[in-house]
Every structure is written in C-alpha cells, then in structure tokens.
Enzyme design. Sequence first.
Site, PDB file in Angstrom:
ATOM      1  N   ASP A   1       0.875  -1.165   0.000  1.00 45.10           N
ATOM      2  CA  ASP A   1       0.000   0.000   0.000  1.00 45.10           C
ATOM      3  C   ASP A   1       0.922   1.228   0.000  1.00 45.10           C
ATOM      4  O   ASP A   1       2.114   1.130   0.308  1.00 45.10           O
ATOM      5  CB  ASP A   1      -0.963  -0.006   1.202  1.00 45.10           C
ATOM      6  CG  ASP A   1      -2.169   0.895   0.931  1.00 45.10           C
ATOM      7  OD1 ASP A   1      -2.075   1.753   0.030  1.00 45.10           O
ATOM      8  OD2 ASP A   1      -3.201   0.756   1.610  1.00 45.10           O
TER       9      ASP A   1
HETATM   10  C1  BGC Z   1      -5.019   3.175  -0.140  1.00 47.45           C
HETATM   11  C2  BGC Z   1      -5.046   2.184  -1.281  1.00 47.45           C
HETATM   12  C3  BGC Z   1      -4.821   2.910  -2.576  1.00 47.45           C
HETATM   13  C4  BGC Z   1      -3.504   3.655  -2.508  1.00 47.45           C
HETATM   14  C5  BGC Z   1      -3.188   4.435  -3.756  1.00 47.45           C
HETATM   15  C6  BGC Z   1      -3.795   4.062  -0.166  1.00 47.45           C
HETATM   16  O1  BGC Z   1      -3.926   5.123   0.712  1.00 47.45           O
HETATM   17  O2  BGC Z   1      -5.106   2.499   1.089  1.00 47.45           O
HETATM   18  O3  BGC Z   1      -6.274   1.503  -1.299  1.00 47.45           O
HETATM   19  O4  BGC Z   1      -4.859   2.041  -3.663  1.00 47.45           O
HETATM   20  O5  BGC Z   1      -3.562   4.580  -1.441  1.00 47.45           O
HETATM   21  O6  BGC Z   1      -4.040   5.506  -3.876  1.00 47.45           O
END
Ligand code: BGC
Length: 845
Positions: free
Chosen positions: A228
């Site tokens: 993530d």
């Molecule tokens: C989220 C993810 C997301 C990523 C990119 C993170 O803050 O938890 O679900 O895909 O950001 O935006």
Amino acid sequence: MTGHDGRIAELLDEMTVAEKADLITGDGIWTTRAVERLSIPAMTVTDGPNGARGGGLMGTGTPTACIPAGSVLGATWDPDLLEELGALLGDESAVKGANVLLAPTINLHRNPLGGRNFECYSEDPVLTGVLAAGFIRGVQSRNVAVTAKHFVANDSEFERNTIDSQVDERTLREVYMLPFEYAVKEGGAWGIMSSYNRVNGIFASEHDWLLGTVLRDQWGFDGFVVSDWFAVRSTGPSIAAGLSLEMPGRGQWYGPKRIMEALDSGACDENDLDRIVVDMLTVLDRTGAFDGVGGGDEGQLDRVEDRALIRRAAAEGTVLIKNDGFLPLDTSSLSSLAVIGPNAQAAKIMGGGSAAVRPYRNISPLAALTDRFNIEVRHAHGCNIDRSTPPVGAPFISPLETEFFKGFDQSDAATASKAYETADFKFFGSPADGIDGGEYSFTATTSLTVDFTGPYELTLVQNGRTKVFIDGTVVIDATEGDFGRGDDFFGLGSGEITGVIDLTAGRSAEMEIHYSSEGGVMILGCKVGLRSLGKRDLISEAEIVAASADAAVVVVGTNDDWETEGRDRDSFALPGQQEELIRRVCAANPNTVVVVNVGGPHDMGWMDAPRAVLNIGFAGQELGDALVDVLVGDVDPGGRMPTTIPARYEHSPAYLNYPGENSVVRYGEGLYVGYRWFDARHIDPVVPFGHGLSYATFAWDNARVSGSGSTAFSDPVVIEVDVTNTSGRAGSDVVQLYVEPPPSLLHRPVRELKGFAKIRLDAGETGTVRIELNERSFAYFDPGDQFYDSIPDTSPVPRERGERHSEPGWYVTPGSYGLVVARSSVDHVAELPYLLNGNEFRIDP
Ligand code: BGC
C-alpha cells in the site's frame, strides 16, 4: 519453459543489481521505473475499486465510469454482474493507460463504523470472495492486472498506518483471509496489495508467513505483491517475505542504494530479490507492457452500454428492506411528490479517499425524479449533514475559470488555464500543462449566487497561501500566519479559516481565489466552502412540503466526508437530525418512502415510521436514474443485505474490541463476525444479513440435495431448488445456502453461508437454482494444539490430554449436517439433513 518464461529468464540473467532494484521500486505516484537498456517498460497503475481514475488524485483527474461502491456490489449477490463491471473497469483502465487497477477492496465489514466499509463488499467472507473472483476475472479479461487489497486484517481506519491487528490463525483462515484465497484460487488474481497495518505484530508488507507461506506456498499465488502507498517498513525483510514492488516512487526502502547495502550486509539474499524481479517481469508480460501497452494520454469511454450496465448494477444492488405495498409508486394516482432530504439534490455516489473518481455523470434523485415524472415535484433540504464545510460548487457557482502561473508573483502571462466545477483544488505534482509541481500560483474566478438571503461564512482550508475576494473585497487573507492543522489534504492542510459575508438570494457576486504554493508541501492547493449562518428551520419547511404533496420520497444518508478512507465514523446514527426529519415527514405525510444513501451500516431505529425503505448505497454515476427505475417499478430491486444492521451499535460483534488501544486492535469476537455473532448470541438484528424484498413473489419447492454422503466427497454435493415467480411481474430472488455443522472438536458458528444463487424469472415462470458445495464447505480450520508438548508433565500435576489435533489444517468431521435453504440468515425456508459418513479427514491449508 514457455516462450514468455524464457524471455523473463533471459532478462533476469541480463539485469544488473541496480536494474533489478529499479524495477521493484516505484517511480512516480502511479508508475514504476523502466529499464531502458533492456527495453523493460514502466508500468502504470490506477485506483481503484469503483472506477479507473487515471493520474488524478482522489476525485480529480480525467472523467471516468463510476460504478457502484463495494457495499452495493456486495448487495447484488451476482458474480456474473461483477464480471461485467470488472471488464468495464478493465477497459477504462486501458484507456487511462493503466496496466494495473488497484482493486478490488475485499476487507470485511467487521464494525459498522469502519471508514472504508463502503469500499468493501460484505461482512461475509464467502459472499465477498465469490463476488471478488467474478470482478477479477472481468478486469483481467482485458489484460489489466488487479491488486486485491488490503492483505490483510485492515478492516478499520483507526491508526491505520501502524495498528497491530491481533487475530488468531483460525479466524484469519476462515474469515479475513478467505476472500483473498478466493481472489487467488477462483479469480486467478495477478496482484495483491499488502496492507498498512501489522498482523500479530509484524507489518503486513514484510510478513513472511502471510506473503510467503500462505499466499505463495499454500495458495499457489504467482503474481506480484505491491505495498500500500508508503506502507513499506524495511528492505531485507520485505524482499525476503516477497513484497514485489514498493509504491509510490521514488521508493524509500527499495531502490538501488538501499538494495545494494542490504545485499552487501547480508540483510537481503539475491535469490529473494530475483524472485520478486520475476514477479514484476511477469506482470509486465501479462498486461502486454512489453508490447507497448500502458502509459500515454488518458482517454474517456462513456459508452451508452456502460451507462446501462452501471444503471442495472445500481438497481441490482438496491435492497428493498421494507414495503407494505406502497412501492412501486403508482404514478398515475399521484399529482404531486415531495422529494426531501440532504441527499436528494446532491446524490452521494461514492465514498471518500483513494476510491474517489471524477465521474462521467451524477444525476441526483431530485433531478431524475423531476425528469421522469409528469407531476409536480416539490423539494425541501430537510437538514444539513455536513461534517466539514464542503467545497462550493454547482448550483451556487458557475465553473471556476482558473489561470495558472509559473512562480508566485503572476507578473508574466498565464501558462495554462482550466475550468473547475467545485472550489476544491488539490494537486500532487504538476497542476496544469507547462507548470511543474514546485512554485506556482493560480487565480480562479466564478460568480456566486445563493437561494437564501442572509449572512454566510466563507471557509478556506489550504496547503499553500490563499486570498479570497468577493466583489473585489478581501474576505479571507491567509497568506501569513499559522492556521493550525486539519485532516484535509491527507492531514497536510490547514485548519478551517473563515470570513463572513452577506449574500442576497438570486443576486450574483464575483468570487476570486488567489493561491500560491508558497509554504505548501506535497499535496498542494486550497478548498473554499460556503455555509449559511441564517437561522432556518429546515425540518419544519420539509414538513410543510411533505404535507402538501400526495407522497414523499426522503433521501437520507451520509457523504464522502463521513465515509472515507483515513478515518472511521464516530457515530452509528445518521448524521445531523435525519432521524427526526424522517419521523416528522412520515407524520406529516404517511405515504413516505425513505431512501438510504450510505456506504456502511447505519442505525435504522426509525424503520417503523415510513411505509417503505430502500437502501441504495453509494450506487455510482447512474444512481438517480436507477433509483427512479426502482421507485416506479420499471426495474425490480435486486439487492439483498450484504451486512447485518444491528438494533443498537452495542450489539455489533466487534463492539468491545473496537477501535483498539495501545496500538493494538484485538479481533476478540473471533469467527463470530456479522450474522455468526447474532445467531450465536440470539440477538435480533433490525435488518438481517441476506434480507431483501422483491416486487415479485416467489415460491420455493422441492429443495433437494444429492451427493455421496461420504467424507470421501466422490460426488459433489449439489443442492437444487425450484423457484416459481408467483406474481404478475418479472423479478429476481436469491437462494442462500447455510451449512449447520454437527458438534466438532472446536466450537463452530451455528450456521455459515457456503453458497448462493440469484435467479431472474418472468411472471409465472419456474426455474431451478443449483448450488454446489465442496469439502471446504464442511470444513473448519484447526491450527492444532501447539502448546501441549511444552507443558511440563510433573506429578502430582499431570498433563491432561483432551482430544485434539496436533497437525494444523482444514478438518471435515463426519456426522449430521443441516443444509439450510434460506431467504436470509434468519428466514429459513427448508432444512435438508445431510449425513456425512466416513472418517474425519484433513485438508492441507
Ligand atoms: C489506499 C489504497 C490505494 C492507494 C493508492 C492508499 O492510501 O489504502 O487503497 O490504492 O492509497 O491511492
């Protein structure tokens, strides 16, 4: 070795360590690094679960298809429909130049307050897993990879970057990991995203057992694991665990320098590095990146058939919770309709955070009802539910004509200009062509017109420096001073800064926003809002409107500020005075339907008041039209609740173990998530899991089961039910199959969903649904007794030896099972006894 594997092996051979390090490390926020010497291309990714946003941040960027949010998809109980929607998002990803769609979100609705419940499908792992597999097949049919996320036990947002989710292995296997197991085994997922949190003390992004033992060795996953965003915590342990890609770029823990150091010091093994390099080469190969797929300009589809699909999906996920015959609305008998509620005029079609996209369309319930009904439609707002002041937008302002300048002083001509619909400017990197993401400024001009005369508060949140003018006079000057910190701009924005103005209904005022990026960091920009300070009794106004109409539609709910990534909700109740609004409108006009426009479960203690209740959820860009389709009965409401609604928040399973303390959230309710808890504790929910009505009526006959009746499972266990539409109209029904186990060595839930089938039938038509179970449908996971051998056997305190398994695995116990054919977790239509003869047996994890 296939041709593809051969190419990957050759490339691996030729790559230097620095090139390998480049490949596994992000470059920009949405791209990876190319290795030009070997013609290895960069890869582009895009959020997210309800749309392919492209390069923008949150709700900005290129317009795109916005499908219903996860909790609406969960309510469809239709994996084929999810496959169609997945294919659409695969197409949208492709036109946005993306090789990877950062979706689906398949954590579970553990607690009603979870900020990202709207993104997730359900409280049930089987429903979630079956649906996710459909979605994944759809996306990947377009050669776009998914990243099923967030692996794992990331079910709330409280301290989301650091919290330690303490979950016993059995609960992980049977509940929280199960959707991911489906994603891998049934969906064939090419990617997984590891979560921010720790799992039993170890960060998920470096969790060897999760990413190595379970995901790859036991489930046979052969794709890539992406972190993530900013979730990586180490170099060596993450590489050893099998984290294939650090995002975003330029990485903090991967990248040539760190990796060289780790190799030199022995903190990282080159074989482990090679394994994840192969993961990356594999996804580039699978998505056609080697053949030039990905990158380039972002396009738009907005096809007629996509609109129709999204509209159909919204209705398929709409749950008719209550109906005394009031719905479908008999439009011929109505001459006026009151449309009331904070979400009537501005439909909330998605939640907040990384899932947010800029949709092609957003038709409000009010607009859709006004368009379709040839009768008088009267509107009242009813009450305010703003958590923070929303950015000002239509219908109060004209598009904001915005000119961008290099540098702060605006002495040269503007470099670029754009128009914006709302005063919410958020930029990560370059805000416009020709302007880099560092020092820039802009001026945005619009005309502001309100519908109520009185004093207003103008609000500003900024990351940078801003002045706001009304008719040439400065109302807010936030170019100097300290304005504190709020939670906007991912926690980088100022607190709310305010100024007061008087506005006259119908008279336009010129608003000008002057912004410079001076002093701002990372996500730059400003947000300008407007809030009436006038004293207005909105509920009384709504009562009068309701009383004057033949019937009322009340659209209550939340918005993307209440239900968002980054923050859990702080109350189970609908925000503001919505419960009072519902009760007073229903008293003023008994012919009222309440439409619930929320992401996750909310208090429905007001259910007795209206004649009908529809849960539409955050239903995507066609919400307004889909709602009217259902209200007037053009389309049957196809949804069934994907999650239980408790009578009180205190009844919910995780209540005593939420949100966590001292950096730990203990999943103390164990397996007893959702209806498993309500069944075991004999607690009546307000709306049970699986519940939902149709406008049609159905008879279920001849429920039957076939199978060998032996733990050898030589034949599949097949349950069939004849379903007849006994009404005069078409409709759909969902047959749910719960398995009740016999007494087993370990405590087990009373019954668990193991299969389901949705069927659509014309008036009078009969069809047969077929649900197939397998050995896992009867099994429970026993981690085994890992403690007995370590207990000293000292007389006179002997070691007691109860019955136990010493080997971990899935166990199937012979005995009498109940196969419950049901309309919901509490509405059981038939119970088929099913005797499993033979010996207990074990299935490898
Ligand atoms: C989220 C993810 C997301 C990523 C990119 C993170 O803050 O938890 O679900 O895909 O950001 O935006």
